[in-house]
Design a protein around this motif. Structure first.
Motif, PDB file in Angstrom:
ATOM      1  N   PRO A  58     -15.306  -1.417 -25.697  1.00 51.11           N
ATOM      2  CA  PRO A  58     -14.482  -2.607 -25.982  1.00 51.11           C
ATOM      3  C   PRO A  58     -13.199  -2.294 -26.744  1.00 51.11           C
ATOM      4  CG  PRO A  58     -16.792  -3.037 -26.452  1.00 51.11           C
ATOM      5  CD  PRO A  58     -16.687  -1.572 -26.167  1.00 51.11           C
ATOM      6  N   HIS A  59     -13.180  -1.156 -27.475  1.00 47.96           N
ATOM      7  CA  HIS A  59     -11.968  -0.800 -28.195  1.00 47.96           C
ATOM      8  C   HIS A  59     -10.848  -0.338 -27.260  1.00 47.96           C
ATOM      9  CE1 HIS A  59     -15.097  -0.473 -31.340  1.00 47.96           C
ATOM     10  NE2 HIS A  59     -14.139  -0.929 -32.123  1.00 47.96           N
ATOM     11  N   ASP A  60     -11.204  -0.018 -26.012  1.00 46.95           N
ATOM     12  CA  ASP A  60     -10.210   0.439 -25.052  1.00 46.95           C
ATOM     13  C   ASP A  60      -9.656  -0.699 -24.206  1.00 46.95           C
ATOM     14  OD1 ASP A  60     -10.620   3.035 -25.942  1.00 46.95           O
ATOM     15  OD2 ASP A  60     -12.205   3.415 -24.462  1.00 46.95           O
ATOM     16  N   LEU A  61     -10.229  -1.876 -24.324  1.00 42.89           N
ATOM     17  CA  LEU A  61      -9.796  -3.027 -23.537  1.00 42.89           C
ATOM     18  C   LEU A  61      -9.536  -4.212 -24.462  1.00 42.89           C
ATOM     19  CD1 LEU A  61     -12.403  -2.868 -20.620  1.00 42.89           C
ATOM     20  CD2 LEU A  61     -10.065  -1.999 -20.594  1.00 42.89           C
ATOM     21  N   ILE A  62      -8.758  -5.157 -23.970  1.00 43.41           N
ATOM     22  CA  ILE A  62      -8.552  -6.409 -24.702  1.00 43.41           C
ATOM     23  C   ILE A  62      -9.473  -7.456 -24.090  1.00 43.41           C
ATOM     24  CG2 ILE A  62      -6.908  -8.183 -25.362  1.00 43.41           C
ATOM     25  CD1 ILE A  62      -4.696  -6.198 -25.146  1.00 43.41           C
ATOM     26  N   HIS A  63     -10.429  -7.888 -24.858  1.00 43.20           N
ATOM     27  CA  HIS A  63     -11.454  -8.813 -24.372  1.00 43.20           C
ATOM     28  C   HIS A  63     -11.240 -10.179 -25.014  1.00 43.20           C
ATOM     29  CE1 HIS A  63     -15.996 -10.015 -24.289  1.00 43.20           C
ATOM     30  NE2 HIS A  63     -15.261 -10.706 -23.428  1.00 43.20           N
ATOM     31  N   PHE A  64     -10.913 -11.173 -24.185  1.00 42.32           N
ATOM     32  CA  PHE A  64     -10.690 -12.531 -24.676  1.00 42.32           C
ATOM     33  C   PHE A  64     -11.978 -13.330 -24.521  1.00 42.32           C
ATOM     34  CE2 PHE A  64      -6.664 -10.909 -23.124  1.00 42.32           C
ATOM     35  CZ  PHE A  64      -5.803 -11.189 -24.171  1.00 42.32           C
TER      36      PHE A  64
ATOM     37  N   SER B 124     -28.612   0.269 -29.360  1.00 39.63           N
ATOM     38  CA  SER B 124     -28.765   0.464 -30.802  1.00 39.63           C
ATOM     39  C   SER B 124     -28.758  -0.849 -31.566  1.00 39.63           C
ATOM     40  CB  SER B 124     -27.639   1.362 -31.322  1.00 39.63           C
ATOM     41  OG  SER B 124     -26.378   0.722 -31.162  1.00 39.63           O
ATOM     42  N   GLY B 125     -28.351  -1.917 -30.904  1.00 43.38           N
ATOM     43  CA  GLY B 125     -28.304  -3.210 -31.566  1.00 43.38           C
ATOM     44  C   GLY B 125     -26.962  -3.541 -32.159  1.00 43.38           C
ATOM     45  N   TYR B 126     -25.995  -2.616 -32.086  1.00 41.98           N
ATOM     46  CA  TYR B 126     -24.663  -2.852 -32.628  1.00 41.98           C
ATOM     47  C   TYR B 126     -23.637  -2.725 -31.491  1.00 41.98           C
ATOM     48  CZ  TYR B 126     -27.011  -2.105 -37.081  1.00 41.98           C
ATOM     49  OH  TYR B 126     -27.869  -2.186 -38.139  1.00 41.98           O
ATOM     50  N   GLY B 127     -22.813  -3.757 -31.341  1.00 44.80           N
ATOM     51  CA  GLY B 127     -21.757  -3.695 -30.346  1.00 44.80           C
ATOM     52  C   GLY B 127     -22.246  -3.927 -28.930  1.00 44.80           C
ATOM     53  N   TYR B 128     -21.386  -3.609 -27.975  1.00 42.06           N
ATOM     54  CA  TYR B 128     -21.689  -3.850 -26.570  1.00 42.06           C
ATOM     55  C   TYR B 128     -20.807  -2.957 -25.720  1.00 42.06           C
ATOM     56  CZ  TYR B 128     -17.349  -6.593 -26.433  1.00 42.06           C
ATOM     57  OH  TYR B 128     -16.035  -6.987 -26.504  1.00 42.06           O
ATOM     58  N   TRP B 129     -21.068  -2.975 -24.409  1.00 49.89           N
ATOM     59  CA  TRP B 129     -20.292  -2.204 -23.445  1.00 49.89           C
ATOM     60  C   TRP B 129     -19.791  -3.139 -22.357  1.00 49.89           C
ATOM     61  CZ3 TRP B 129     -19.122   2.668 -24.723  1.00 49.89           C
ATOM     62  CH2 TRP B 129     -19.944   3.325 -25.641  1.00 49.89           C
TER      63      TRP B 129
ATOM     64  N   CYS C 173      -6.724 -18.453 -28.812  1.00 47.83           N
ATOM     65  CA  CYS C 173      -7.597 -17.324 -28.486  1.00 47.83           C
ATOM     66  C   CYS C 173      -6.768 -16.116 -28.066  1.00 47.83           C
ATOM     67  CB  CYS C 173      -8.575 -17.718 -27.380  1.00 47.83           C
ATOM     68  SG  CYS C 173      -9.588 -16.362 -26.752  1.00 47.83           S
ATOM     69  N   ILE C 174      -5.738 -16.343 -27.248  1.00 47.16           N
ATOM     70  CA  ILE C 174      -4.893 -15.239 -26.781  1.00 47.16           C
ATOM     71  C   ILE C 174      -4.120 -14.619 -27.934  1.00 47.16           C
ATOM     72  CG2 ILE C 174      -2.901 -14.668 -25.339  1.00 47.16           C
ATOM     73  CD1 ILE C 174      -3.877 -16.766 -23.345  1.00 47.16           C
ATOM     74  N   GLN C 175      -3.487 -15.437 -28.756  1.00 48.73           N
ATOM     75  CA  GLN C 175      -2.650 -14.888 -29.821  1.00 48.73           C
ATOM     76  C   GLN C 175      -3.479 -14.177 -30.884  1.00 48.73           C
ATOM     77  OE1 GLN C 175      -0.569 -18.399 -31.115  1.00 48.73           O
ATOM     78  NE2 GLN C 175      -2.128 -18.997 -32.599  1.00 48.73           N
ATOM     79  N   GLN C 176      -4.661 -14.687 -31.207  1.00 54.15           N
ATOM     80  CA  GLN C 176      -5.505 -14.033 -32.206  1.00 54.15           C
ATOM     81  C   GLN C 176      -6.075 -12.722 -31.677  1.00 54.15           C
ATOM     82  OE1 GLN C 176      -8.419 -16.940 -33.358  1.00 54.15           O
ATOM     83  NE2 GLN C 176      -6.898 -18.331 -34.244  1.00 54.15           N
ATOM     84  N   THR C 177      -6.521 -12.727 -30.411  1.00 54.02           N
ATOM     85  CA  THR C 177      -7.094 -11.512 -29.838  1.00 54.02           C
ATOM     86  C   THR C 177      -6.039 -10.426 -29.683  1.00 54.02           C
ATOM     87  OG1 THR C 177      -8.735 -12.827 -28.626  1.00 54.02           O
ATOM     88  CG2 THR C 177      -8.388 -10.574 -27.893  1.00 54.02           C
ATOM     89  N   MET C 178      -4.843 -10.795 -29.216  1.00 53.12           N
ATOM     90  CA  MET C 178      -3.786  -9.795 -29.034  1.00 53.12           C
ATOM     91  C   MET C 178      -3.272  -9.273 -30.376  1.00 53.12           C
ATOM     92  SD  MET C 178      -1.653 -11.286 -25.770  1.00 53.12           S
ATOM     93  CE  MET C 178      -0.693  -9.775 -25.657  1.00 53.12           C
ATOM     94  N   THR C 179      -3.210 -10.143 -31.379  1.00 52.79           N
ATOM     95  CA  THR C 179      -2.804  -9.685 -32.713  1.00 52.79           C
ATOM     96  C   THR C 179      -3.802  -8.671 -33.261  1.00 52.79           C
ATOM     97  OG1 THR C 179      -1.692 -11.781 -33.198  1.00 52.79           O
ATOM     98  CG2 THR C 179      -2.319 -10.424 -35.069  1.00 52.79           C
ATOM     99  N   LYS C 180      -5.084  -8.957 -33.104  1.00 58.40           N
ATOM    100  CA  LYS C 180      -6.127  -8.058 -33.593  1.00 58.40           C
ATOM    101  C   LYS C 180      -6.144  -6.737 -32.836  1.00 58.40           C
ATOM    102  CE  LYS C 180     -11.154  -7.707 -34.030  1.00 58.40           C
ATOM    103  NZ  LYS C 180     -12.448  -8.405 -33.788  1.00 58.40           N
ATOM    104  N   SER C 181      -5.875  -6.785 -31.524  1.00 56.66           N
ATOM    105  CA  SER C 181      -6.019  -5.592 -30.685  1.00 56.66           C
ATOM    106  C   SER C 181      -4.751  -4.748 -30.601  1.00 56.66           C
ATOM    107  CB  SER C 181      -6.442  -6.003 -29.271  1.00 56.66           C
ATOM    108  OG  SER C 181      -7.643  -6.744 -29.290  1.00 56.66           O
TER     109      SER C 181
END
Length: 263
Positions: A23-29, A8-13, A176-184
């Motif tokens: 991607p919402h089910d995993l933490i992607h760094f 669809s052009g939005y997001g990824y798998w 990268c780790i602290q920002q990604t984990m805070t967001k997720s």
């Protein structure tokens, strides 16, 4: 593991062992995101591919060079080319007839006009500059990855070089780790995850003493905070912030008693 853009052009798998994940089910760094696909990291594989091939070829060359086949100790020059020496069997017969001895140190008896034996000094790996090439390639790998050279076996440990690696390369990874984990993981906007890269620095006791003494004199840390840095148990009465007497706000500098003269 692989990543694929959504049709669809939005997001990824995300695909792990053929299984599709949201991607919402995993933490992607994403440490080094692609400029066109922020969710896709670029990595280092393309940059170090040629260097890795050179290191592999150098290892193969060194292994082959150390075999006896690459460095014969002698060359035997036979007068004329005859059918007798045309095949391997004839050359083997020549060696057995004239060159092999029954005891160590026994001299060879060979026809003076028929053959000449010459000693050969084989090349060394130093002559081929294999060692220099390997060191250069390893330094290139260390430069691409942003790590000290001793991480890949070149040179010795240097405290200044390691600390620079911590505050530059490792700082980026920690952020990268602290920002990604805070967001997720964190739901409340007032909360966040913070990494402490200062724990990774190579500080000796003299440096720790000088730094934390200065912090304590200015009232930035308590005594127990300083003790904790060197793994000492807290003490009663060391949880207060204290400053030296002459550390006062600039606007109060004129209110010192020594500057006020009585009538």
């Amino acid at each position: 593991m692989s990543f694929q853009a959504d049709p669809s052009g939005y997001g990824y798998w995300i695909y792990i062992d053929g299984q599709q994940y949201d991607p919402h089910d995993l933490i992607h760094f994403a440490l080094t995101p692609d400029k066109n696909y922020p969710w896709k990291g670029t990595g280092f594989r393309v940059a170090i591919k040629d260097v890795a091939n050179n290191l592999k070829q150098a290892a193969a060359t060194e292994k082959a060079f150390n075999s006896e086949k690459w460095k014969p100790p002698l060359i035997v020059k036979v007068d004329g080319i005859s059918a007798e020496f045309a095949d391997k069997g004839g050359r083997t017969k020549l060696v057995k007839d004239y060159l092999e001895t029954s005891e160590a140190g026994e001299p060879w008896i060979i026809p003076a006009q028929q053959m000449e034996v010459q000693s050969v000094k084989p090349l060394t790996l130093q002559d081929l500059a294999i060692s220099d090439t390997v060191q250069l390639n390893k330094k290139t790998v260390a430069s691409i990855l942003g790590v000290p050279s001793y991480f890949v076996g070149i040179g010795d440990f240097k405290k200044e070089e390691f600390n620079n690696f911590v505050v530059t390369r490792l700082r980026k990874i920690v952020e990268c780790i602290q920002q990604t984990m805070t967001k997720s993981l964190i739901l409340k906007p007032e909360w966040y995850i913070k990494g402490n890269i200062w724990q990774l620095l190579d500080w000796d006791l003299a440096t720790i003493t000088a730094v934390f003494t200065a912090f304590g004199d200015r009232g930035w840390i308590t005594g127990n905070e300083a003790r904790d840095r060197i793994n000492m148990e807290p003490k009663d009465g060391l949880d207060e912030l204290k400053v030296l007497e002459n550390y006062i706000p600039a606007e109060k500098s004129g209110d010192q008693k020594k500057l006020i003269q009585e009538e």
